[in-house]
Design an enzyme around this catalytic site. Structure first.
Site, PDB file in Angstrom:
ATOM      1  N   THR A  47      -3.096  -0.216  -2.965  1.00 32.59           N
ATOM      2  CA  THR A  47      -1.584  -0.070  -1.662  1.00 32.59           C
ATOM      3  C   THR A  47      -1.193   1.799  -2.758  1.00 32.59           C
ATOM      4  O   THR A  47      -1.418   2.136  -2.696  1.00 32.59           O
ATOM      5  CB  THR A  47      -0.335  -1.056  -3.139  1.00 32.59           C
ATOM      6  OG1 THR A  47      -0.598  -0.337  -4.610  1.00 32.59           O
ATOM      7  CG2 THR A  47      -0.991  -1.968  -3.455  1.00 32.59           C
ATOM      8  N   CYS A  48       0.016   1.598  -1.543  1.00 34.95           N
ATOM      9  CA  CYS A  48       0.763   3.188  -1.567  1.00 34.95           C
ATOM     10  C   CYS A  48       1.533   3.327  -2.280  1.00 34.95           C
ATOM     11  O   CYS A  48       2.861   3.753  -2.249  1.00 34.95           O
ATOM     12  CB  CYS A  48       1.590   3.132  -0.751  1.00 34.95           C
ATOM     13  SG  CYS A  48       0.922   2.853   1.389  1.00 34.95           S
ATOM     14  N   ASP A  49       1.511   3.391  -4.006  1.00 40.26           N
ATOM     15  CA  ASP A  49       2.260   3.240  -5.823  1.00 40.26           C
ATOM     16  C   ASP A  49       0.722   4.020  -6.315  1.00 40.26           C
ATOM     17  O   ASP A  49      -0.157   3.482  -6.869  1.00 40.26           O
ATOM     18  CB  ASP A  49       2.684   1.902  -6.070  1.00 40.26           C
ATOM     19  CG  ASP A  49       3.457   2.673  -6.839  1.00 40.26           C
ATOM     20  OD1 ASP A  49       3.491   2.942  -7.593  1.00 40.26           O
ATOM     21  OD2 ASP A  49       4.243   1.675  -6.627  1.00 40.26           O
ATOM     22  N   ASN A  76       2.972  -4.587  -0.718  1.00 42.93           N
ATOM     23  CA  ASN A  76       2.026  -3.654   0.556  1.00 42.93           C
ATOM     24  C   ASN A  76       2.251  -4.293   1.216  1.00 42.93           C
ATOM     25  O   ASN A  76       1.569  -4.429   2.826  1.00 42.93           O
ATOM     26  CB  ASN A  76       1.418  -2.525   0.158  1.00 42.93           C
ATOM     27  CG  ASN A  76       2.098  -1.541   0.012  1.00 42.93           C
ATOM     28  OD1 ASN A  76       0.796  -0.484   0.260  1.00 42.93           O
ATOM     29  ND2 ASN A  76       2.999  -0.918   0.329  1.00 42.93           N
TER      30      ASN A  76
END
Ligand SMILES: *Cc1c(COP(=O)(O)O)cnc(C)c1O
Length: 388
Positions: free
Chosen positions: A320-322, A360
């Site tokens: 994910t983009c975290d 996401n």
């Protein structure tokens, strides 16, 4: 053996998935029954609530520890009677208590005055037990601080419950999840013994001891056997609660029952090197099944086909983009690990698929049962035979 089933599963599903062997759950259940002869088992549904697991355990005679209306509904739909459930969450919605009561649940956990009042109003006349705090020592996933109260307060709550026309049944504790020391149960039972004695003197006849969960699963550190833990518990009960007439003992295994039955199978999406640091990214992460690694819960990891290779240090992260989605900041993986390699988290049947999000828009791991694959293979065999 698992490797064969992983290959079979890959014919029908994409990674990530939790490959699950129900026969292991049956084995663990019977092992626990044998080690804790005096206890009734209440499987902690939150560890893995898949209907196949619940149905199997129900058939074997297990009872269930539930935490919400959602879990109760799931069990009712599978034909499990409310009488076989204990509402073990100490932070319940009032309407969930009423729903539980309406469906036959009569056993509730409390650790505060307000919770006693909520149960008294919404489930009148029910049995309650008070959760006593433990220090969570020797546990890899502590469940202290947020729950439980001290022995003095526990006594007050039991008296209060009695005043509120509930039936004060006894005590529970949880030594912390993945507890590696049988002495932890002993220490908690000693404390329980003292509370039972004092309660008796003040006219309350407690009869229920809930020894909670915490029974460990094999990961990276050696663990005591179920037999050793069972022995420690039974000895502690004989020493500290011998004076209780018709003592009812409950155990609430979660992790223990399902952990060993599943492997989380993931795939490498990317390998990169930035500022001299090596990163591997896989298609599951802390939002997709590996939530427990945020407190550094250590899984044994196997990269299929590369088990014998020289290892190297990596950061291992999710898709994910975290930036929270980092599984391990320092983990040794095979030097040649690369795109599409299968990274397996061993004995990951508990607290993985239950923690899923779709953050996401990424699909969480699904469950694949070896039993299902066998069913497919029988069908295939029949087909081939027909073709012959
Ligand atoms: C989570 C939980 C369990 C199960 O704990 P494990 O460590 O998975 O065995 C048992 N009882 C209660 C009340 C729980 O909240």
């Amino acid at each position: 053996m698992m490797e064969y089933w992983i290959r079979r599963a890959l014919e029908v599903v994409k990674t990530p998935f939790l490959l699950f062997d129900l026969s292991v759950v049956e084995k663990k259940y019977l092992e626990m029954k044998a080690a804790l002869k005096k206890a009734d088992i209440y499987y902690a549904v939150k560890a893995n609530s898949h209907p196949r697991i619940i149905s199997l355990l129900a058939r074997l005679g297990s009872n269930f520890d539930v935490a919400s209306k959602g879990e109760i509904e799931k069990l009712l739909a599978l034909g499990v009677d409310g009488k076989r459930m204990s509402f073990g969450n100490t932070i319940k919605r009032e309407e969930d208590i009423a729903f539980a009561y309406k469906n036959g649940i009569r056993l509730f956990a409390v650790d505060s005055e307000m919770e006693v009042e909520k149960v008294a109003i919404n489930a009148p006349g029910s049995f309650v037990f008070v959760r006593v705090e433990t220090d969570g020592a020797d546990a890899d996933w502590p469940l202290s601080r947020k729950f439980g109260t001290n022995p003095e307060h526990a006594l007050q709550l039991l008296s209060y419950a009695s005043k509120m026309k509930l039936i004060p049944a006894g005590l529970s504790f949880h030594v912390g999840s993945q507890n590696l020391n049988p002495e932890s149960w002993k220490k908690a039972i000693e404390i329980a013994g003292r509370v039972f004695k004092k309660a008796m003197r003040s006219g309350l006849n407690l009869f229920l001891l809930n020894v909670g969960g915490g029974f460990p699963v094999q990961h990276t550190k050696p663990i005591p056997s179920m037999e050793e833990i069972g022995k420690a518990i039974e000895e502690a009960i004989d020493e500290n609660l011998w004076f209780v007439h018709n003592l009812k003992v409950i155990a609430e295994p979660g992790r223990y029952m399902v952990g060993e039955a599943g492997w989380l199978v993931t795939k490498v999406l990317l390998k990169s090197e930035r500022s001299g640091e090596k990163w591997v990214y896989i298609d599951a992460g802390v939002f997709h099944g590996l939530a427990e690694t945020i407190q550094n819960f250590e899984y044994e990891i196997r990269v299929l086909g590369k088990e014998r290779e020289e290892l190297e240090e990596y950061h291992l992260a999710g898709p994910t983009c975290d930036s929270v989605d980092v599984i391990y900041d320092r983990i040794f993986l095979p030097k040649s690990i690369t795109l599409n390699d299968l990274v397996c988290f061993i004995n990951a049947g508990a607290y993985t698929v239950e923690y899923n999000t779709r953050f996401n828009g990424i699909e969480p791991p699904k469950m694949v049962f070896i039993e299902e694959l066998t069913e497919i293979s029988i069908e295939e065999k029949i087909k081939t035979r027909v073709l012959d």
